[in-house]
Design a protein around this motif. Structure first.
Motif, mmCIF file in Angstrom:
data_model
loop_
_atom_site.group_PDB
_atom_site.id
_atom_site.type_symbol
_atom_site.label_atom_id
_atom_site.label_comp_id
_atom_site.label_asym_id
_atom_site.label_seq_id
_atom_site.Cartn_x
_atom_site.Cartn_y
_atom_site.Cartn_z
ATOM 1 N N LYS A 36 34.222 62.008 56.141
ATOM 2 C CA LYS A 36 33.820 63.389 55.923
ATOM 3 C C LYS A 36 34.860 64.339 56.508
ATOM 4 O O LYS A 36 35.285 64.200 57.651
ATOM 5 N N ASN A 37 35.265 65.313 55.703
ATOM 6 C CA ASN A 37 36.210 66.328 56.156
ATOM 7 C C ASN A 37 35.472 67.443 56.879
ATOM 8 O O ASN A 37 34.582 68.079 56.303
ATOM 9 N N LEU A 38 35.824 67.665 58.134
ATOM 10 C CA LEU A 38 35.230 68.735 58.927
ATOM 11 C C LEU A 38 36.187 69.917 58.940
ATOM 12 O O LEU A 38 37.357 69.770 59.308
ATOM 13 N N THR A 72 32.892 60.063 68.539
ATOM 14 C CA THR A 72 32.222 59.330 67.459
ATOM 15 C C THR A 72 33.229 58.509 66.664
ATOM 16 O O THR A 72 32.961 57.342 66.324
ATOM 17 N N ASN A 73 34.376 59.083 66.364
ATOM 18 C CA ASN A 73 35.423 58.332 65.657
ATOM 19 C C ASN A 73 35.873 57.125 66.472
ATOM 20 O O ASN A 73 36.028 56.017 65.933
ATOM 21 N N ARG A 74 36.062 57.316 67.774
ATOM 22 C CA ARG A 74 36.508 56.216 68.629
ATOM 23 C C ARG A 74 35.466 55.095 68.686
ATOM 24 O O ARG A 74 35.801 53.908 68.565
ATOM 25 N N VAL A 75 34.189 55.479 68.863
ATOM 26 C CA VAL A 75 33.115 54.496 68.933
ATOM 27 C C VAL A 75 33.018 53.717 67.619
ATOM 28 O O VAL A 75 32.809 52.488 67.610
ATOM 29 N N LYS A 89 34.759 52.154 59.740
ATOM 30 C CA LYS A 89 35.745 53.144 59.320
ATOM 31 C C LYS A 89 35.566 54.438 60.126
ATOM 32 O O LYS A 89 34.457 54.754 60.565
ATOM 33 N N THR A 90 36.642 55.155 60.302
ATOM 34 C CA THR A 90 36.577 56.447 60.972
ATOM 35 C C THR A 90 35.736 57.400 60.129
ATOM 36 O O THR A 90 36.077 57.657 58.973
ATOM 37 N N PRO A 91 34.617 57.916 60.659
ATOM 38 C CA PRO A 91 33.702 58.702 59.820
ATOM 39 C C PRO A 91 34.117 60.144 59.575
ATOM 40 O O PRO A 91 33.735 60.730 58.566
ATOM 41 N N PHE A 92 34.901 60.737 60.489
ATOM 42 C CA PHE A 92 35.197 62.161 60.377
ATOM 43 C C PHE A 92 36.702 62.426 60.496
ATOM 44 O O PHE A 92 37.387 61.820 61.314
ATOM 45 N N LYS A 93 37.160 63.361 59.687
ATOM 46 C CA LYS A 93 38.525 63.874 59.832
ATOM 47 C C LYS A 93 38.413 65.354 60.167
ATOM 48 O O LYS A 93 37.797 66.126 59.421
ATOM 49 N N TYR A 101 45.981 69.601 67.157
ATOM 50 C CA TYR A 101 45.674 69.591 65.727
ATOM 51 C C TYR A 101 46.567 70.582 64.982
ATOM 52 O O TYR A 101 46.756 71.725 65.436
ATOM 53 N N SER A 102 47.093 70.157 63.844
ATOM 54 C CA SER A 102 47.801 71.085 62.976
ATOM 55 C C SER A 102 46.798 72.061 62.369
ATOM 56 O O SER A 102 45.738 71.648 61.900
ATOM 57 N N VAL A 103 47.149 73.329 62.390
ATOM 58 C CA VAL A 103 46.219 74.351 61.907
ATOM 59 C C VAL A 103 46.457 74.613 60.425
ATOM 60 O O VAL A 103 47.596 74.814 59.988
#
Length: 323
Positions: free
Chosen positions: A2-4, A27-30, A37-41, A61-63
């Motif tokens: 999911k794209n945040l 959450t991504n790390r866990v 799979k990594t759930p969030f970007k 983070y790149s803006v």
């Protein structure tokens, strides 16, 4: 994945953004540790003027500028730190059309604490439930009289719209999003890591399933009415949509666009809400509750109940019984 789309507005509250980033990064790390799979970007979004003044990086983070082609699945609006909200909203008005466009394209929108003011300024909350910091509730109600303000709520969920109250309420909304997209096991792990009170979480999120009927899609309203009237005898969603002159794919798309959930999930929520009321207000046995809520398989009922409510039926009755 999911794209945040995390808005970083002018006059943002650093603690709010830090909580959002920390929970989703954890959450991504866990998830990766659990071989999932990594759930969030996470995408950080700012205006061109902000990028020119403050640079194109934000805490690693790149803006992205609001003119980018990002299509977010969830837009996140953090809290503000300001003594002049009208001035702060004026400074951030360029985010408003971006928020609207993201919603039109299918995104969910979540605001935290006083971030509800920017959400309210978009007009999307008109006729919808919302909450904000209790100390800002009167100002919010005066500024946005068409919004159904719930000042005592920790979190509100209305279709694809989410809002949270002040302070630690942010974590309850974040946990709700994690649970929705990652499941109970990961949500419980995150709750333990951040010491989030799951009891408070359950009370605030699952008190009542109250889907909106305020949208303008009459076809979807008809399906909602049919589900709510016939949930006990419905066996498949096809029974509800078979006489509707539209493809199944189109119906599901329109239904989710209007209510925030697909028809089958809507049916499950209606059934579980009926079961919760029986558990709260009657002495009916669990088998009687299962039958009256439209289920024939006890195992399926319990699995769905735990998924939606976060606890087994008997535990729910013990905690929330009112007779």
């Amino acid at each position: 994945m999911k794209n945040l789309g995390l808005i970083v507005p002018t006059d943002y509250k650093l603690l709010s953004i830090a909580a959002i980033l920390d929970v989703f990064e954890t959450t991504n790390r866990v998830s990766v540790e659990n071989n999932q799979k990594t759930p969030f970007k996470i995408h950080v979004v700012r205006t061109p003027e902000q990028i020119e003044a403050e640079g194109s990086m934000f805490h690693g983070y790149s803006v992205l500028p609001i003119q980018s082609d990002l299509q977010a699945d969830i837009v996140l609006i953090p809290s503000f730190t300001t003594t002049n909200m009208p001035d702060t909203l004026l400074k951030n008005q360029r985010f408003i059309p971006w928020i609207r466009n993201q919603y039109i394209e299918g995104a969910e929108i979540a605001s935290f604490c006083t971030g509800a003011f920017l959400f309210g300024a978009s007009g999307l909350l008109n006729g919808r439930m919302a909450t904000t910091h209790v100390d800002a509730s009167n100002r919010f109600a005066a500024s946005f009289p068409e919004v159904i303000l719930k000042p005592d709520h920790v979190v509100t969920i209305d279709g694809r719209f989410y809002t949270s109250g002040g302070s630690t309420s942010t974590f309850h909304l974040l946990l709700r999003i994690v649970q929705k997209y990652c499941g109970n096991e990961v949500a419980i792990r995150i709750a333990k890591i951040f010491a989030i009170d799951m009891d408070r979480y359950n009370q605030s999120y699952f008190g009542t399933f109250a889907p909106s009927h305020n949208h303008k899609d009459d076809l979807v309203k008809k399906i909602q009415d049919n589900i709510e009237a016939k949930f006990r005898e419905i066996e498949t969603i096809e029974e509800i949509i078979k006489n509707i002159p539209s493809s199944r794919r189109n119906i599901v798309r329109r239904f989710k666009q209007a209510t925030g959930v697909p028809p089958i999930e809507y049916l499950q929520n209606v059934r579980v809400e009926s079961a919760k009321k029986q558990l709260e207000h009657t002495n009916d046995t669990i088998n009687e509750v299962i039958e009256q809520s439209g289920y024939s398989d006890p195992k399926s009922f319990r699995k769905t109940f735990v998924k939606i409510v976060g606890m087994p039926p008997l535990e729910y009755r013990k905690k929330f019984r009112v007779i």
